[in-house]
Design a protein around this motif. Sequence first.
Motif, PDB file in Angstrom:
ATOM      1  N   ARG A   1      37.692  48.551  46.562  1.00 31.31           N
ATOM      2  CA  ARG A   1      38.857  47.850  47.099  1.00 31.31           C
ATOM      3  C   ARG A   1      40.125  48.690  46.928  1.00 31.31           C
ATOM      4  O   ARG A   1      40.940  48.807  47.835  1.00 31.31           O
ATOM      5  CB  ARG A   1      39.028  46.506  46.391  1.00 31.31           C
ATOM      6  CG  ARG A   1      37.988  45.472  46.757  1.00 31.31           C
ATOM      7  CD  ARG A   1      38.207  44.195  45.972  1.00 31.31           C
ATOM      8  NE  ARG A   1      37.231  43.166  46.346  1.00 31.31           N
ATOM      9  CZ  ARG A   1      37.090  42.013  45.720  1.00 31.31           C
ATOM     10  NH1 ARG A   1      37.872  41.732  44.693  1.00 31.31           N
ATOM     11  NH2 ARG A   1      36.192  41.130  46.118  1.00 31.31           N
ATOM     12  N   TRP A   2      40.282  49.235  45.745  1.00 31.61           N
ATOM     13  CA  TRP A   2      41.512  49.980  45.470  1.00 31.61           C
ATOM     14  C   TRP A   2      41.585  51.245  46.330  1.00 31.61           C
ATOM     15  O   TRP A   2      42.627  51.545  46.911  1.00 31.61           O
ATOM     16  CB  TRP A   2      41.581  50.336  43.985  1.00 31.61           C
ATOM     17  CG  TRP A   2      42.893  50.962  43.596  1.00 31.61           C
ATOM     18  CD1 TRP A   2      44.028  50.314  43.239  1.00 31.61           C
ATOM     19  CD2 TRP A   2      43.182  52.362  43.528  1.00 31.61           C
ATOM     20  NE1 TRP A   2      45.024  51.210  42.960  1.00 31.61           N
ATOM     21  CE2 TRP A   2      44.535  52.479  43.130  1.00 31.61           C
ATOM     22  CE3 TRP A   2      42.446  53.517  43.758  1.00 31.61           C
ATOM     23  CZ2 TRP A   2      45.158  53.710  42.963  1.00 31.61           C
ATOM     24  CZ3 TRP A   2      43.056  54.751  43.601  1.00 31.61           C
ATOM     25  CH2 TRP A   2      44.393  54.840  43.208  1.00 31.61           C
ATOM     26  N   LEU A   3      40.501  52.001  46.406  1.00 33.78           N
ATOM     27  CA  LEU A   3      40.503  53.230  47.206  1.00 33.78           C
ATOM     28  C   LEU A   3      40.767  52.924  48.675  1.00 33.78           C
ATOM     29  O   LEU A   3      41.494  53.650  49.356  1.00 33.78           O
ATOM     30  CB  LEU A   3      39.168  53.965  47.040  1.00 33.78           C
ATOM     31  CG  LEU A   3      38.931  54.581  45.653  1.00 33.78           C
ATOM     32  CD1 LEU A   3      37.481  55.041  45.510  1.00 33.78           C
ATOM     33  CD2 LEU A   3      39.878  55.753  45.413  1.00 33.78           C
ATOM     34  N   SER A   4      40.183  51.841  49.162  1.00 31.89           N
ATOM     35  CA  SER A   4      40.444  51.456  50.542  1.00 31.89           C
ATOM     36  C   SER A   4      41.900  51.063  50.722  1.00 31.89           C
ATOM     37  O   SER A   4      42.541  51.400  51.721  1.00 31.89           O
ATOM     38  CB  SER A   4      39.533  50.296  50.947  1.00 31.89           C
ATOM     39  OG  SER A   4      39.830  49.834  52.241  1.00 31.89           O
ATOM     40  N   ALA A   5      42.458  50.349  49.729  1.00 29.89           N
ATOM     41  CA  ALA A   5      43.839  49.880  49.831  1.00 29.89           C
ATOM     42  C   ALA A   5      44.830  51.037  49.852  1.00 29.89           C
ATOM     43  O   ALA A   5      45.860  50.969  50.532  1.00 29.89           O
ATOM     44  CB  ALA A   5      44.153  48.939  48.673  1.00 29.89           C
ATOM     45  N   VAL A   6      44.559  52.112  49.113  1.00 32.55           N
ATOM     46  CA  VAL A   6      45.498  53.249  49.093  1.00 32.55           C
ATOM     47  C   VAL A   6      45.182  54.257  50.190  1.00 32.55           C
ATOM     48  O   VAL A   6      45.826  55.301  50.282  1.00 32.55           O
ATOM     49  CB  VAL A   6      45.505  53.944  47.713  1.00 32.55           C
ATOM     50  CG1 VAL A   6      45.951  52.981  46.632  1.00 32.55           C
ATOM     51  CG2 VAL A   6      44.131  54.534  47.377  1.00 32.55           C
ATOM     52  N   GLY A   7      44.176  53.950  50.997  1.00 31.13           N
ATOM     53  CA  GLY A   7      43.893  54.793  52.155  1.00 31.13           C
ATOM     54  C   GLY A   7      42.982  55.968  51.889  1.00 31.13           C
ATOM     55  O   GLY A   7      42.967  56.926  52.674  1.00 31.13           O
ATOM     56  N   VAL A   8      42.207  55.935  50.819  1.00 28.57           N
ATOM     57  CA  VAL A   8      41.272  57.029  50.518  1.00 28.57           C
ATOM     58  C   VAL A   8      39.936  56.724  51.183  1.00 28.57           C
ATOM     59  O   VAL A   8      39.407  55.616  51.070  1.00 28.57           O
ATOM     60  CB  VAL A   8      41.097  57.204  49.002  1.00 28.57           C
ATOM     61  CG1 VAL A   8      40.020  58.241  48.700  1.00 28.57           C
ATOM     62  CG2 VAL A   8      42.417  57.600  48.364  1.00 28.57           C
ATOM     63  N   ALA A   9      39.397  57.700  51.876  1.00 30.30           N
ATOM     64  CA  ALA A   9      38.138  57.499  52.586  1.00 30.30           C
ATOM     65  C   ALA A   9      37.277  58.749  52.469  1.00 30.30           C
ATOM     66  O   ALA A   9      37.597  59.684  51.747  1.00 30.30           O
ATOM     67  CB  ALA A   9      38.410  57.160  54.052  1.00 30.30           C
ATOM     68  N   GLY A  10      36.164  58.751  53.187  1.00 34.59           N
ATOM     69  CA  GLY A  10      35.304  59.930  53.246  1.00 34.59           C
ATOM     70  C   GLY A  10      34.506  60.160  51.982  1.00 34.59           C
ATOM     71  O   GLY A  10      34.199  59.242  51.219  1.00 34.59           O
ATOM     72  N   ASP A  11      34.205  61.454  51.719  1.00 30.63           N
ATOM     73  CA  ASP A  11      33.370  61.821  50.577  1.00 30.63           C
ATOM     74  C   ASP A  11      34.039  61.542  49.247  1.00 30.63           C
ATOM     75  O   ASP A  11      33.362  61.393  48.227  1.00 30.63           O
ATOM     76  CB  ASP A  11      32.983  63.293  50.657  1.00 30.63           C
ATOM     77  CG  ASP A  11      32.079  63.591  51.845  1.00 30.63           C
ATOM     78  OD1 ASP A  11      31.432  62.639  52.340  1.00 30.63           O
ATOM     79  OD2 ASP A  11      32.032  64.764  52.271  1.00 30.63           O
ATOM     80  N   VAL A  12      35.372  61.488  49.249  1.00 34.64           N
ATOM     81  CA  VAL A  12      36.080  61.277  47.986  1.00 34.64           C
ATOM     82  C   VAL A  12      35.657  59.959  47.339  1.00 34.64           C
ATOM     83  O   VAL A  12      35.439  59.896  46.130  1.00 34.64           O
ATOM     84  CB  VAL A  12      37.604  61.304  48.217  1.00 34.64           C
ATOM     85  CG1 VAL A  12      38.337  60.944  46.922  1.00 34.64           C
ATOM     86  CG2 VAL A  12      38.035  62.674  48.704  1.00 34.64           C
ATOM     87  N   THR A  13      35.534  58.931  48.145  1.00 33.59           N
ATOM     88  CA  THR A  13      35.136  57.630  47.608  1.00 33.59           C
ATOM     89  C   THR A  13      33.771  57.709  46.948  1.00 33.59           C
ATOM     90  O   THR A  13      33.582  57.254  45.805  1.00 33.59           O
ATOM     91  CB  THR A  13      35.120  56.567  48.726  1.00 33.59           C
ATOM     92  OG1 THR A  13      36.433  56.388  49.230  1.00 33.59           O
ATOM     93  CG2 THR A  13      34.594  55.238  48.203  1.00 33.59           C
ATOM     94  N   GLY A  14      32.791  58.300  47.635  1.00 32.04           N
ATOM     95  CA  GLY A  14      31.451  58.413  47.068  1.00 32.04           C
ATOM     96  C   GLY A  14      31.431  59.257  45.807  1.00 32.04           C
ATOM     97  O   GLY A  14      30.758  58.914  44.824  1.00 32.04           O
ATOM     98  N   ASP A  15      32.174  60.385  45.827  1.00 32.71           N
ATOM     99  CA  ASP A  15      32.202  61.251  44.646  1.00 32.71           C
ATOM    100  C   ASP A  15      32.800  60.546  43.440  1.00 32.71           C
ATOM    101  O   ASP A  15      32.274  60.635  42.318  1.00 32.71           O
ATOM    102  CB  ASP A  15      33.010  62.514  44.956  1.00 32.71           C
ATOM    103  CG  ASP A  15      32.283  63.458  45.910  1.00 32.71           C
ATOM    104  OD1 ASP A  15      31.069  63.242  46.124  1.00 32.71           O
ATOM    105  OD2 ASP A  15      32.930  64.367  46.447  1.00 32.71           O
ATOM    106  N   LEU A  16      33.907  59.835  43.656  1.00 29.68           N
ATOM    107  CA  LEU A  16      34.548  59.158  42.529  1.00 29.68           C
ATOM    108  C   LEU A  16      33.706  57.997  42.008  1.00 29.68           C
ATOM    109  O   LEU A  16      33.656  57.760  40.799  1.00 29.68           O
ATOM    110  CB  LEU A  16      35.927  58.668  42.931  1.00 29.68           C
ATOM    111  CG  LEU A  16      37.023  59.727  43.003  1.00 29.68           C
ATOM    112  CD1 LEU A  16      38.338  59.114  43.432  1.00 29.68           C
ATOM    113  CD2 LEU A  16      37.199  60.423  41.650  1.00 29.68           C
ATOM    114  N   LEU A  17      33.044  57.269  42.889  1.00 27.88           N
ATOM    115  CA  LEU A  17      32.164  56.203  42.431  1.00 27.88           C
ATOM    116  C   LEU A  17      31.057  56.761  41.546  1.00 27.88           C
ATOM    117  O   LEU A  17      30.705  56.166  40.514  1.00 27.88           O
ATOM    118  CB  LEU A  17      31.563  55.461  43.626  1.00 27.88           C
ATOM    119  CG  LEU A  17      32.510  54.526  44.401  1.00 27.88           C
ATOM    120  CD1 LEU A  17      31.835  54.025  45.671  1.00 27.88           C
ATOM    121  CD2 LEU A  17      32.928  53.341  43.537  1.00 27.88           C
ATOM    122  N   LEU A  18      30.508  57.907  41.940  1.00 25.56           N
ATOM    123  CA  LEU A  18      29.456  58.528  41.140  1.00 25.56           C
ATOM    124  C   LEU A  18      29.993  59.018  39.804  1.00 25.56           C
ATOM    125  O   LEU A  18      29.395  58.777  38.748  1.00 25.56           O
ATOM    126  CB  LEU A  18      28.836  59.689  41.927  1.00 25.56           C
ATOM    127  CG  LEU A  18      27.706  60.467  41.226  1.00 25.56           C
ATOM    128  CD1 LEU A  18      26.565  59.518  40.857  1.00 25.56           C
ATOM    129  CD2 LEU A  18      27.204  61.598  42.122  1.00 25.56           C
TER     130      LEU A  18
END
Length: 519
Positions: free
Chosen positions: A415-432
């Motif tokens: 939710r937070w990453l989507s809210a600040v406009g972060v997308a792509g591989d960054v989201t997957g990498d940070l979740l991992l």
Amino acid sequence: MGSVSDRALAHMDSDDILTELLERICQGLSADTVAVLLLEPGGTELIATATKGIETEVRQGVRVPLGQGFAGKVAAEKHPVMLDRVDSTTVVNQLLWERGIQTLLGVPLLIGGQVIGVLHVGSLTSRRFTDDDVEFLQAAADRVALTVDAQQAQSARAAAAKLQRSLLPAQLPHVLSLDFAARYVPGGRSIVAGDWYDVFTLPNGWMGIVIGDVVGHDLPAAVVMGRLRSALRAYSLETTDPADVLTRLDRKAQHFEPGMMATVLYGTLEPNFDKLYLSSAGHLAPVLARPGAPAEFAKLPTDPPIGAVREARRQTTVVDLPPGTITCFYTDGLVERRHAPLDQGLEALRAAVDIEPSDKVCAHVMAKLIGEYVPEDDVALLAFRRQGPDEVGPLEVTVPAIPESLKDIRAAMRRWLSAVGVAGDVTGDLLLAVGEACTNSVEHAYGPAGGDVHLRIELRDDELVVTVRDDGRWRAARGKNRGRGLTLMQKCGDDVQVNRTEEGTTVMIRRRLEPEAKA
């Protein structure tokens, strides 16, 4: 006759009037017992409510079927009845003949020509009640009926108000990147209504948002509203499809609430809040105001109201909610006026909705559409806004150090990453990476006593900084092929630092954002 007049009782509190009336009736007629029996809500039985001289009637919850026995006959025939033989052949309530009552006189309690109960007096000795006695008792019954009616109305209003307060959200949920506000005004002189709104989170990270309008007013409408609200919440745990939830709600209402009808608008929000799924059961479409575009009504089909049509086909519509969008749910009392077309009220609402904080939107809408006007119908308004990236502060989450908490952390991060406009591989990498850091805290930081895992993510210019902290003492990895979490974190982040102290362990992960990483 004056002993039961309004003037004689004007100085008394309403709660004491009935008790005093029964005392004065006994004295005025030289009776040994006096009793008030009221029709139950279903209208098929009389229930002993107040007595003097034979209080056991109330304590034992005596009931007399309408039309049967002495009291049932008084209520059914709506005129005085005198009885000089009290036994099982003439009286349903055995307490009367067991007490030794020899003679009974009863009169109906009437409000607007409708029977609400029976007032009767009894004597332990055989006697003949005179016409003056009948007139006195009927006058007393009229005063008792007014007192009971006022007390019932007051009790019903108090109960309905308490019920409604308990069913409406005490406060709207605080959800990262969502801003909620609401207004609620009962129509006319009523203090309670059948309108309701609700906002709740679901176990899978989705959110449910609902507004509804039960046909009717006061306590009956509030009771039905409470049942529908509880049932909808229960069905929402089984599916995130609003049409499916409303189909189940309709089936329940058709079976258990025959004759009732309600309009309901139910929506479910994806965990990242990008999309709102909507289904309308006869309810007006919500207003949407998106950045860079004028406010408009959501385009969705309006299916039949709850309780109106059996096996109604219901549909779900998907609505995009880009950051900054404000959405308004409302009931028809906000836009309907007796001498004006509905389109006029709807247009006034659409023009009043702008992209502002939700509370300001609610205040502006109520000022423009209600103002000094006393609405004839109930009014409910629920607004929520998906905040823009520049409004979202750091994410801070504290959860118990148990494996089940990891899904909560992932949901909050998405939710937070989507809210600040972060997308792509960054989201997957940070979740991992964060998943590995949190898993290490869960497995190594604490013993059987347990503890907490603290997560903080903030956006600093074009860099994400993630901190995972625990307050435990590090324990060595158990088993084979362990200790690879740090390697994964280093591959997912540009810089990873681990600081272990006696007070706990802190992992800091930095990840630079390329232009294409921001949506």
